[in-house]
Enzyme design. Structure first.
Site, PDB file in Angstrom:
ATOM      1  N   SER A  53      30.324  41.205  37.825  1.00  0.00           N
ATOM      2  CA  SER A  53      31.442  40.272  37.670  1.00  0.00           C
ATOM      3  C   SER A  53      31.093  38.904  38.243  1.00  0.00           C
ATOM      4  O   SER A  53      30.884  38.748  39.457  1.00  0.00           O
ATOM      5  CB  SER A  53      32.680  40.822  38.380  1.00  0.00           C
ATOM      6  N   ASP A  87      35.844  36.957  34.432  1.00  0.00           N
ATOM      7  CA  ASP A  87      37.266  37.089  34.789  1.00  0.00           C
ATOM      8  C   ASP A  87      38.008  35.773  34.618  1.00  0.00           C
ATOM      9  O   ASP A  87      37.675  34.781  35.258  1.00  0.00           O
ATOM     10  CB  ASP A  87      37.381  37.514  36.257  1.00  0.00           C
ATOM     11  N   MET A 115      41.891  49.246  35.801  1.00  0.00           N
ATOM     12  CA  MET A 115      41.754  48.481  37.049  1.00  0.00           C
ATOM     13  C   MET A 115      41.844  49.440  38.234  1.00  0.00           C
ATOM     14  O   MET A 115      42.760  50.265  38.309  1.00  0.00           O
ATOM     15  CB  MET A 115      42.862  47.431  37.172  1.00  0.00           C
ATOM     16  N   GLY A 161      36.528  47.140  43.435  1.00  0.00           N
ATOM     17  CA  GLY A 161      36.176  47.953  44.601  1.00  0.00           C
ATOM     18  C   GLY A 161      34.998  48.886  44.386  1.00  0.00           C
ATOM     19  O   GLY A 161      34.802  49.838  45.145  1.00  0.00           O
ATOM     20  N   MET A 211      41.702  33.971  35.005  1.00  0.00           N
ATOM     21  CA  MET A 211      43.002  34.129  35.679  1.00  0.00           C
ATOM     22  C   MET A 211      43.812  32.858  35.515  1.00  0.00           C
ATOM     23  O   MET A 211      43.263  31.757  35.609  1.00  0.00           O
ATOM     24  CB  MET A 211      42.799  34.391  37.166  1.00  0.00           C
ATOM     25  N   MET A 216      43.073  37.875  32.434  1.00  0.00           N
ATOM     26  CA  MET A 216      44.239  38.149  33.291  1.00  0.00           C
ATOM     27  C   MET A 216      45.183  36.971  33.124  1.00  0.00           C
ATOM     28  O   MET A 216      45.401  36.170  34.052  1.00  0.00           O
ATOM     29  CB  MET A 216      43.771  38.316  34.747  1.00  0.00           C
ATOM     30  N   HIS A 260      30.485  40.443  33.201  1.00  0.00           N
ATOM     31  CA  HIS A 260      31.954  40.480  33.219  1.00  0.00           C
ATOM     32  C   HIS A 260      32.469  39.108  33.637  1.00  0.00           C
ATOM     33  O   HIS A 260      32.042  38.555  34.657  1.00  0.00           O
ATOM     34  CB  HIS A 260      32.380  41.564  34.210  1.00  0.00           C
ATOM     35  N   SER A 285      31.702  41.717  44.164  1.00  0.00           N
ATOM     36  CA  SER A 285      31.227  41.388  45.509  1.00  0.00           C
ATOM     37  C   SER A 285      30.051  42.269  45.927  1.00  0.00           C
ATOM     38  O   SER A 285      29.154  41.802  46.634  1.00  0.00           O
ATOM     39  CB  SER A 285      32.370  41.478  46.516  1.00  0.00           C
ATOM     40  N   GLY A 292      38.473  39.412  44.000  1.00  0.00           N
ATOM     41  CA  GLY A 292      37.333  40.278  44.266  1.00  0.00           C
ATOM     42  C   GLY A 292      37.403  40.782  45.697  1.00  0.00           C
ATOM     43  O   GLY A 292      38.232  40.325  46.493  1.00  0.00           O
ATOM     44  N   GLY A 293      36.555  41.744  46.011  1.00  0.00           N
ATOM     45  CA  GLY A 293      36.388  42.194  47.388  1.00  0.00           C
ATOM     46  C   GLY A 293      37.480  43.087  47.938  1.00  0.00           C
ATOM     47  O   GLY A 293      37.560  43.280  49.153  1.00  0.00           O
ATOM     48  N   HIS A 317      37.513  39.378  30.595  1.00  0.00           N
ATOM     49  CA  HIS A 317      38.713  40.053  31.100  1.00  0.00           C
ATOM     50  C   HIS A 317      39.794  38.994  31.292  1.00  0.00           C
ATOM     51  O   HIS A 317      39.748  38.214  32.242  1.00  0.00           O
ATOM     52  CB  HIS A 317      38.336  40.739  32.426  1.00  0.00           C
ATOM     53  N   ASP A 323      37.089  48.611  37.050  1.00  0.00           N
ATOM     54  CA  ASP A 323      36.930  47.275  37.637  1.00  0.00           C
ATOM     55  C   ASP A 323      37.710  47.179  38.940  1.00  0.00           C
ATOM     56  O   ASP A 323      38.944  47.281  38.944  1.00  0.00           O
ATOM     57  CB  ASP A 323      37.454  46.243  36.619  1.00  0.00           C
TER      58      ASP A 323
HETATM   59  C1  DX5 Z   1      39.643  41.337  39.956  1.00  0.00           C
HETATM   60  C2  DX5 Z   1      38.609  41.180  38.864  1.00  0.00           C
HETATM   61  C3  DX5 Z   1      37.323  41.858  39.128  1.00  0.00           C
HETATM   62  C4  DX5 Z   1      36.608  41.415  40.376  1.00  0.00           C
HETATM   63  C5  DX5 Z   1      36.072  42.660  40.973  1.00  0.00           C
HETATM   64  O1  DX5 Z   1      40.889  41.031  39.466  1.00  0.00           O
HETATM   65  O2  DX5 Z   1      39.091  41.683  37.632  1.00  0.00           O
HETATM   66  O3  DX5 Z   1      36.455  41.823  38.004  1.00  0.00           O
HETATM   67  O4  DX5 Z   1      35.561  40.505  40.177  1.00  0.00           O
HETATM   68  O5  DX5 Z   1      35.525  42.366  42.196  1.00  0.00           O
HETATM   69  P1  DX5 Z   1      34.989  43.472  43.205  1.00  0.00           P
HETATM   70  O6  DX5 Z   1      33.907  44.226  42.487  1.00  0.00           O
HETATM   71  O7  DX5 Z   1      34.504  42.679  44.354  1.00  0.00           O
HETATM   72  O8  DX5 Z   1      36.158  44.373  43.549  1.00  0.00           O
HETATM   73 ZN    ZN Z   2      37.664  41.860  35.950  1.00  0.00          ZN
END
Ligand code: DX5
Ligand code: ZN
Length: 220
Positions: free
Chosen positions: A7, A34, A136, A176, A36, A67, A32, A197, A143-144, A65, A174
């Site tokens: 990601s 993201d 999800m 954690g 937002m 969002m 990937h 992350s 992230g993280g 992705h 996707d």
């Molecule tokens: C969160 C994103 C993820 C994010 C995942 O809303 O959709 O793609 O980058 O990050 P990690 O792998 O750190 O949880």
């Molecule tokens: Zn994502």
């Protein structure tokens, strides 16, 4: 064999080209991306101009992705910018079927995404129309975060439903994902593993990618 989809949300955007080049050399199949909007999720990330730039420097499948609320407004724009897979959130629109048809007509791959608290059975009507279901395993937006275990129940149910009904969608997870749980999620039925992350922020990018790819390879 499962696929790793790093990601880019966790990339160092000042060194994005260099980091994508490292992933290209590792022959990572997916990236990937993201998007937002600050409304569907409480954060704002990257969008169309960045996707256009990324498209120019990689042949990896761009796994976008969205969002964003009412994604129907931007399907053509993300397709034109170079998306290969377009993931829309089930919770973000009322016109899923029209969107999947539009994505298909543009020659791209439609995918549906569910948040951790959404009952997977709500998307049953759309499963024949998509190439991928993204489950999800954190609340979308950042992230993280820590992996939500109960998301594996949806993964297992979606894998069972797929074989019982002769469907072909792949299952992506996707949020954690790390080197300690990646094997477990693949064993639960995941085909595409997103990791942000844990790939970009836990040391050397090339080494972390190798570690993920080695664990995935063992599960073929
Ligand atoms: C969160 C994103 C993820 C994010 C995942 O809303 O959709 O793609 O980058 O990050 P990690 O792998 O750190 O949880
Ligand atoms: Zn994502």
């Amino acid at each position: 064999m499962a696929i790793l989809s790093p990601s880019l949300l966790s990339a160092d955007f000042a060194r994005l080209g260099e980091q994508i080049d490292i992933l290209n050399k590792k022959q990572v199949k997916y990236l990937h991306f993201d998007v937002m909007d600050g409304i569907f999720v409480p954060n704002i990330s990257i969008g169309i101009p960045v996707l256009q730039s990324v498209r120019k420097i990689t042949d990896s499948v761009l796994d976008v992705h969205l969002m964003i609320t009412k994604p129907e407004r931007y399907i053509k724009a993300f397709s034109d910018a170079g998306a290969d897979i377009i993931n829309i959130h089930y919770e973000a629109t009322d016109c899923h079927s029209e969107i999947f048809k539009q994505i298909r007509d543009l020659g791209k791959s439609p995918a549906i995404t569910i948040k951790p608290k959404t009952d997977w059975t709500e998307i049953i009507p759309f499963l024949p129309q998509v190439d991928m279901v993204l489950v999800m395993s954190v609340e979308p937006g950042f992230g993280g975060q820590s992996f939500i275990e109960s998301s594996l129940d949806a993964v297992k149910s979606l894998a069972e439903y797929r074989s019982a009904n002769n469907l072909n969608y792949t299952i992506e997870i996707d949020g954690g994902i790390n080197l300690d749980n990646v094997t477990r999620v693949i064993d639960a039925g995941v085909d595409v593993v997103v990791a942000g992350s844990s790939v970009f922020s836990k040391g050397d990018l090339a080494e972390q990618t190798d570690k993920f790819l080695a664990l995935i390879d063992k599960r073929k």
